[in-house]
Design a protein around this motif. Structure first.
Motif, PDB file in Angstrom:
ATOM      1  N   ARG A 240      -7.527  38.629  50.436  1.00  0.00           N
ATOM      2  CA  ARG A 240      -7.440  37.313  49.794  1.00  0.00           C
ATOM      3  C   ARG A 240      -8.829  36.765  49.487  1.00  0.00           C
ATOM      4  O   ARG A 240      -9.025  36.122  48.452  1.00  0.00           O
ATOM      5  CB  ARG A 240      -6.671  36.350  50.698  1.00  0.00           C
ATOM      6  N   VAL A 241      -9.780  37.020  50.373  1.00  0.00           N
ATOM      7  CA  VAL A 241     -11.150  36.571  50.120  1.00  0.00           C
ATOM      8  C   VAL A 241     -11.717  37.282  48.894  1.00  0.00           C
ATOM      9  O   VAL A 241     -12.352  36.661  48.026  1.00  0.00           O
ATOM     10  CB  VAL A 241     -12.034  36.827  51.349  1.00  0.00           C
ATOM     11  N   MET A 242     -11.485  38.582  48.779  1.00  0.00           N
ATOM     12  CA  MET A 242     -11.991  39.330  47.625  1.00  0.00           C
ATOM     13  C   MET A 242     -11.354  38.834  46.340  1.00  0.00           C
ATOM     14  O   MET A 242     -12.024  38.745  45.295  1.00  0.00           O
ATOM     15  CB  MET A 242     -11.716  40.822  47.817  1.00  0.00           C
ATOM     16  N   ALA A 243     -10.069  38.509  46.382  1.00  0.00           N
ATOM     17  CA  ALA A 243      -9.412  37.980  45.181  1.00  0.00           C
ATOM     18  C   ALA A 243      -9.948  36.598  44.833  1.00  0.00           C
ATOM     19  O   ALA A 243     -10.123  36.268  43.651  1.00  0.00           O
ATOM     20  CB  ALA A 243      -7.906  37.925  45.402  1.00  0.00           C
ATOM     21  N   TRP A 244     -10.204  35.774  45.848  1.00  0.00           N
ATOM     22  CA  TRP A 244     -10.723  34.427  45.607  1.00  0.00           C
ATOM     23  C   TRP A 244     -12.114  34.493  44.992  1.00  0.00           C
ATOM     24  O   TRP A 244     -12.425  33.737  44.072  1.00  0.00           O
ATOM     25  CB  TRP A 244     -10.734  33.659  46.913  1.00  0.00           C
ATOM     26  N   ARG A 245     -12.944  35.402  45.501  1.00  0.00           N
ATOM     27  CA  ARG A 245     -14.290  35.557  44.954  1.00  0.00           C
ATOM     28  C   ARG A 245     -14.327  36.461  43.721  1.00  0.00           C
ATOM     29  O   ARG A 245     -15.350  36.497  43.027  1.00  0.00           O
ATOM     30  CB  ARG A 245     -15.211  36.144  46.018  1.00  0.00           C
ATOM     31  N   ARG A 246     -13.243  37.204  43.507  1.00  0.00           N
ATOM     32  CA  ARG A 246     -13.153  38.161  42.398  1.00  0.00           C
ATOM     33  C   ARG A 246     -14.324  39.145  42.454  1.00  0.00           C
ATOM     34  O   ARG A 246     -14.947  39.460  41.439  1.00  0.00           O
ATOM     35  CB  ARG A 246     -13.103  37.454  41.032  1.00  0.00           C
ATOM     36  N   TYR A 305      -2.647  44.347  43.951  1.00  0.00           N
ATOM     37  CA  TYR A 305      -2.760  43.566  42.718  1.00  0.00           C
ATOM     38  C   TYR A 305      -2.734  42.097  43.131  1.00  0.00           C
ATOM     39  O   TYR A 305      -1.692  41.578  43.555  1.00  0.00           O
ATOM     40  CB  TYR A 305      -1.613  43.887  41.766  1.00  0.00           C
ATOM     41  N   LEU A 306      -3.856  41.415  43.010  1.00  0.00           N
ATOM     42  CA  LEU A 306      -4.035  40.091  43.583  1.00  0.00           C
ATOM     43  C   LEU A 306      -4.185  39.036  42.501  1.00  0.00           C
ATOM     44  O   LEU A 306      -4.901  39.245  41.512  1.00  0.00           O
ATOM     45  CB  LEU A 306      -5.270  40.075  44.488  1.00  0.00           C
ATOM     46  N   LEU A 307      -3.522  37.905  42.700  1.00  0.00           N
ATOM     47  CA  LEU A 307      -3.671  36.756  41.818  1.00  0.00           C
ATOM     48  C   LEU A 307      -4.968  36.026  42.144  1.00  0.00           C
ATOM     49  O   LEU A 307      -5.583  36.253  43.193  1.00  0.00           O
ATOM     50  CB  LEU A 307      -2.470  35.828  41.972  1.00  0.00           C
ATOM     51  N   PRO A 308      -5.439  35.128  41.266  1.00  0.00           N
ATOM     52  CA  PRO A 308      -6.752  34.498  41.483  1.00  0.00           C
ATOM     53  C   PRO A 308      -6.891  33.749  42.796  1.00  0.00           C
ATOM     54  O   PRO A 308      -7.995  33.639  43.333  1.00  0.00           O
ATOM     55  CB  PRO A 308      -6.894  33.548  40.283  1.00  0.00           C
ATOM     56  N   ASP A 309      -5.803  33.217  43.347  1.00  0.00           N
ATOM     57  CA  ASP A 309      -5.905  32.445  44.587  1.00  0.00           C
ATOM     58  C   ASP A 309      -5.621  33.284  45.822  1.00  0.00           C
ATOM     59  O   ASP A 309      -5.555  32.745  46.934  1.00  0.00           O
ATOM     60  CB  ASP A 309      -4.950  31.256  44.553  1.00  0.00           C
ATOM     61  N   GLY A 310      -5.462  34.605  45.669  1.00  0.00           N
ATOM     62  CA  GLY A 310      -5.243  35.477  46.811  1.00  0.00           C
ATOM     63  C   GLY A 310      -3.812  35.913  47.015  1.00  0.00           C
ATOM     64  O   GLY A 310      -3.560  36.768  47.875  1.00  0.00           O
ATOM     65  N   HIS A 311      -2.855  35.344  46.281  1.00  0.00           N
ATOM     66  CA  HIS A 311      -1.472  35.793  46.405  1.00  0.00           C
ATOM     67  C   HIS A 311      -1.361  37.257  45.981  1.00  0.00           C
ATOM     68  O   HIS A 311      -2.025  37.701  45.045  1.00  0.00           O
ATOM     69  CB  HIS A 311      -0.544  34.931  45.540  1.00  0.00           C
ATOM     70  N   LEU A 312      -0.516  37.975  46.691  1.00  0.00           N
ATOM     71  CA  LEU A 312      -0.312  39.390  46.410  1.00  0.00           C
ATOM     72  C   LEU A 312       0.827  39.533  45.406  1.00  0.00           C
ATOM     73  O   LEU A 312       1.966  39.144  45.686  1.00  0.00           O
ATOM     74  CB  LEU A 312       0.011  40.149  47.700  1.00  0.00           C
ATOM     75  N   ALA A 313       0.510  40.084  44.231  1.00  0.00           N
ATOM     76  CA  ALA A 313       1.531  40.273  43.201  1.00  0.00           C
ATOM     77  C   ALA A 313       2.194  41.635  43.291  1.00  0.00           C
ATOM     78  O   ALA A 313       3.375  41.778  42.951  1.00  0.00           O
ATOM     79  CB  ALA A 313       0.919  40.085  41.811  1.00  0.00           C
ATOM     80  N   LYS A 314       1.447  42.637  43.759  1.00  0.00           N
ATOM     81  CA  LYS A 314       1.998  43.989  43.819  1.00  0.00           C
ATOM     82  C   LYS A 314       1.191  44.794  44.824  1.00  0.00           C
ATOM     83  O   LYS A 314      -0.020  44.632  44.935  1.00  0.00           O
ATOM     84  CB  LYS A 314       1.952  44.659  42.443  1.00  0.00           C
ATOM     85  N   ARG A 315       1.884  45.668  45.524  1.00  0.00           N
ATOM     86  CA  ARG A 315       1.238  46.554  46.500  1.00  0.00           C
ATOM     87  C   ARG A 315       1.794  47.952  46.310  1.00  0.00           C
ATOM     88  O   ARG A 315       3.009  48.163  46.372  1.00  0.00           O
ATOM     89  CB  ARG A 315       1.493  46.070  47.929  1.00  0.00           C
ATOM     90  N   VAL A 316       0.898  48.890  46.080  1.00  0.00           N
ATOM     91  CA  VAL A 316       1.287  50.284  45.823  1.00  0.00           C
ATOM     92  C   VAL A 316       0.526  51.170  46.790  1.00  0.00           C
ATOM     93  O   VAL A 316      -0.710  51.158  46.812  1.00  0.00           O
ATOM     94  CB  VAL A 316       0.993  50.704  44.373  1.00  0.00           C
ATOM     95  N   ILE A 331       2.811  29.119  43.042  1.00  0.00           N
ATOM     96  CA  ILE A 331       1.947  28.068  42.495  1.00  0.00           C
ATOM     97  C   ILE A 331       0.507  28.450  42.789  1.00  0.00           C
ATOM     98  O   ILE A 331       0.109  28.595  43.945  1.00  0.00           O
ATOM     99  CB  ILE A 331       2.293  26.703  43.111  1.00  0.00           C
ATOM    100  N   ILE A 332      -0.272  28.642  41.732  1.00  0.00           N
ATOM    101  CA  ILE A 332      -1.655  29.081  41.883  1.00  0.00           C
ATOM    102  C   ILE A 332      -2.491  27.921  42.412  1.00  0.00           C
ATOM    103  O   ILE A 332      -2.514  26.830  41.827  1.00  0.00           O
ATOM    104  CB  ILE A 332      -2.226  29.610  40.562  1.00  0.00           C
ATOM    105  N   ARG A 333      -3.179  28.173  43.508  1.00  0.00           N
ATOM    106  CA  ARG A 333      -4.035  27.149  44.093  1.00  0.00           C
ATOM    107  C   ARG A 333      -5.421  27.264  43.486  1.00  0.00           C
ATOM    108  O   ARG A 333      -5.940  28.361  43.271  1.00  0.00           O
ATOM    109  CB  ARG A 333      -4.097  27.303  45.604  1.00  0.00           C
ATOM    110  N   GLU A 334      -6.020  26.146  43.210  1.00  0.00           N
ATOM    111  CA  GLU A 334      -7.358  26.105  42.648  1.00  0.00           C
ATOM    112  C   GLU A 334      -8.275  25.336  43.575  1.00  0.00           C
ATOM    113  O   GLU A 334      -7.842  24.425  44.294  1.00  0.00           O
ATOM    114  CB  GLU A 334      -7.353  25.446  41.256  1.00  0.00           C
ATOM    115  N   GLU A 335      -9.522  25.717  43.552  1.00  0.00           N
ATOM    116  CA  GLU A 335     -10.504  25.044  44.392  1.00  0.00           C
ATOM    117  C   GLU A 335     -10.774  23.644  43.869  1.00  0.00           C
ATOM    118  O   GLU A 335     -10.911  23.430  42.663  1.00  0.00           O
ATOM    119  CB  GLU A 335     -11.806  25.849  44.427  1.00  0.00           C
TER     120      GLU A 335
END
Length: 439
Positions: A240-246, A305-316, A331-335
């Motif tokens: 989630r941290v990596m997705a948040w920081r992209r 597969y991570l959404l911008p706020d860290g939510h997991l959309a897909k795991r393979v 609901i996408i959380r924004e800073e």
């Protein structure tokens, strides 16, 4: 690293461990340590939420459900203090090739993702030989204790259980204080489905029967040797941290445990961005691939597969017949963006051009003039004293006007000491009354 293995059952002799080769233990590199040290508590608290994904086969048939919940928990340290820390709870249950399987995970972490305590349980209900594995990690003063318990087979109702064998683990788990690191808060019910580990100086019961084999292994890792270690619970929050920081730390090499409970390297690689469909919406996801490099087996890779706020959309999981996908768009959380404080420029007040302010000024000026004139008329001595001082000032023309004024008005004070008949060279200071000892 020290370990002790205990096996019970008819196939225990097949599991006699051979002497391992003395290989240098793996170590996390500086890039991984630096990334973990850069984590902030405020950043991690933005990633506290729960999510649920559906487990589907390659043909799209539903197979089960995966739930991941990260929230703020309470953990009791060795000294008995209750500290706030991230709490990760994940569980899944479904079918793999028409075989019931599932796992559960409960972990307490520090704010830089160091492991405090973790319990995990996996099971596969094979028709011939069911298997269950329980792993517990506990941070002690200067080491990390790992307990693995693998059970193969199950007790049949037609075979009565053999007598129970009682063993002491006081020497194995010495230094482990009862109750330390155990959740006592609202999430204690999660421990019901997780392994119940014996405490030091206590005993545990191992059931022996022809259809069941239980293997218990306890391993101790020196704490300095697990720097940069990423547990299963820490991995879920790290993604989630990596997705948040992209971003993924370049050339970072972390530590992890393979399926056999051995320390090995774990790496992360950014596979770029991709647009996928989630709940009839086109969303952009950030893809991260984690690879656990086992020294004895083949590497195991998993793509997230991570959404911008860290939510997991897909795991393979590479090589696994199926995946986990989100079915409802979260609901996408924004800073929160903190706006800068407004700066108001000071404008000159042209009060003379304002008729109302100017009218008030004239009224106040006339009111003060009349008040001063009335006071001087009622106290004519004030004008005489001031005139007398100005006369002496002009006649003497002293260089220090302030000292001259103090000497002139000093005799008017009630507490002024009497003037001696003869003048002395040690003249008292006219400001003596202002000293603290005179006040």
């Amino acid at each position: 690293m020290s370990s002790k293995v205990q096996s019970t059952g008819p196939r225990a002799k097949d599991h006699q461990a051979s002497a391992p080769e003395s290989l240098p233990p793996p170590e996390a590199n500086a890039e991984a340590i630096h990334f973990l040290n850069s984590l902030r508590q405020e950043e991690l608290q933005m990633l506290f939420f729960s999510e649920t994904l559906a487990m589907v086969s390659n043909t799209g048939e539903p197979q089960g459900e995966l739930t991941i919940d990260v929230q703020r928990g309470n953990h009791k340290d060795v000294s008995g203090d209750l500290l706030h820390c991230p709490l990760v709870h994940a569980y899944s249950k479904g079918f793999m090739d028409k075989t019931l399987c599932g796992n559960s995970l409960l972990g307490y972490l520090s704010w830089n993702l160091e492991i405090k305590e973790q319990h995990s349980q996996e099971f596969i209900k094979f028709h011939i030989l069911p298997m269950e594995r329980k792993v517990s990690l506990l941070k002690q003063a200067d080491q990390l204790a790992m307990t693995r318990r693998i059970k193969e087979g199950e007790v049949s109702g037609s075979h009565p259980p053999h007598p129970l064998e009682t063993r002491s683990r006081g020497q194995i788990m010495s230094g482990w204080e009862p109750g330390v690191g155990t959740q006592r808060g609202p999430h204690a019910q999660h421990l019901a489905c997780l392994p119940s580990l014996p405490l030091p100086s206590a005993t545990f019961l191992t059931q022996i029967c022809p259809e069941q084999e239980v293997k218990t292994e306890v391993t101790f890792f020196p704490w300095h040797s697990v720097a940069g270690f990423i547990s299963e619970s820490a991995n879920l929050l790290l993604l989630r941290v990596m997705a948040w920081r992209r971003m993924v730390p370049s050339d970072a090499r972390f530590l992890a445990l393979d399926t056999e409970g051995k320390l090995c390297y774990s790496t992360y690689q950014a596979l770029g961005s991709q647009t996928i469909q989630v709940d009839h919406q086109q969303v952009e996801v950030f893809i991260v691939e984690q690879t656990v490099h086992s020294e004895e087996g083949i590497p195991m890779s998993c793509q997230f597969y991570l959404l911008p706020d860290g939510h997991l959309a897909k795991r393979v999981q590479v090589g696994f017949p199926g995946c986990c996908v989100v079915t409802k768009m979260p609901i996408i959380r924004e800073e929160d963006e903190i706006e800068p404080r407004p700066v108001f420029e000071k404008k000159p007040l042209m009060w003379e051009e304002d008729m109302e302010l100017y009218s008030r000024f004239l009224d106040r000026k006339e009111q003060l003039r009349l008040s001063h004139t009335r006071y001087l008329q009622q106290h004519p001595e004030a004008k005489a004293i001031v005139s007398d001082f100005l006369l002496f000032l002009l006649l003497r023309q002293p260089a220090d006007v302030v000292t001259f004024a103090a000497e002139h008005f000093g005799p008017f004070a009630l507490s002024w000491p009497p003037t001696p008949g003869l003048r002395s060279s040690n003249r008292p200071s006219p400001f003596g009354l202002l000293d603290p000892e005179f006040l």
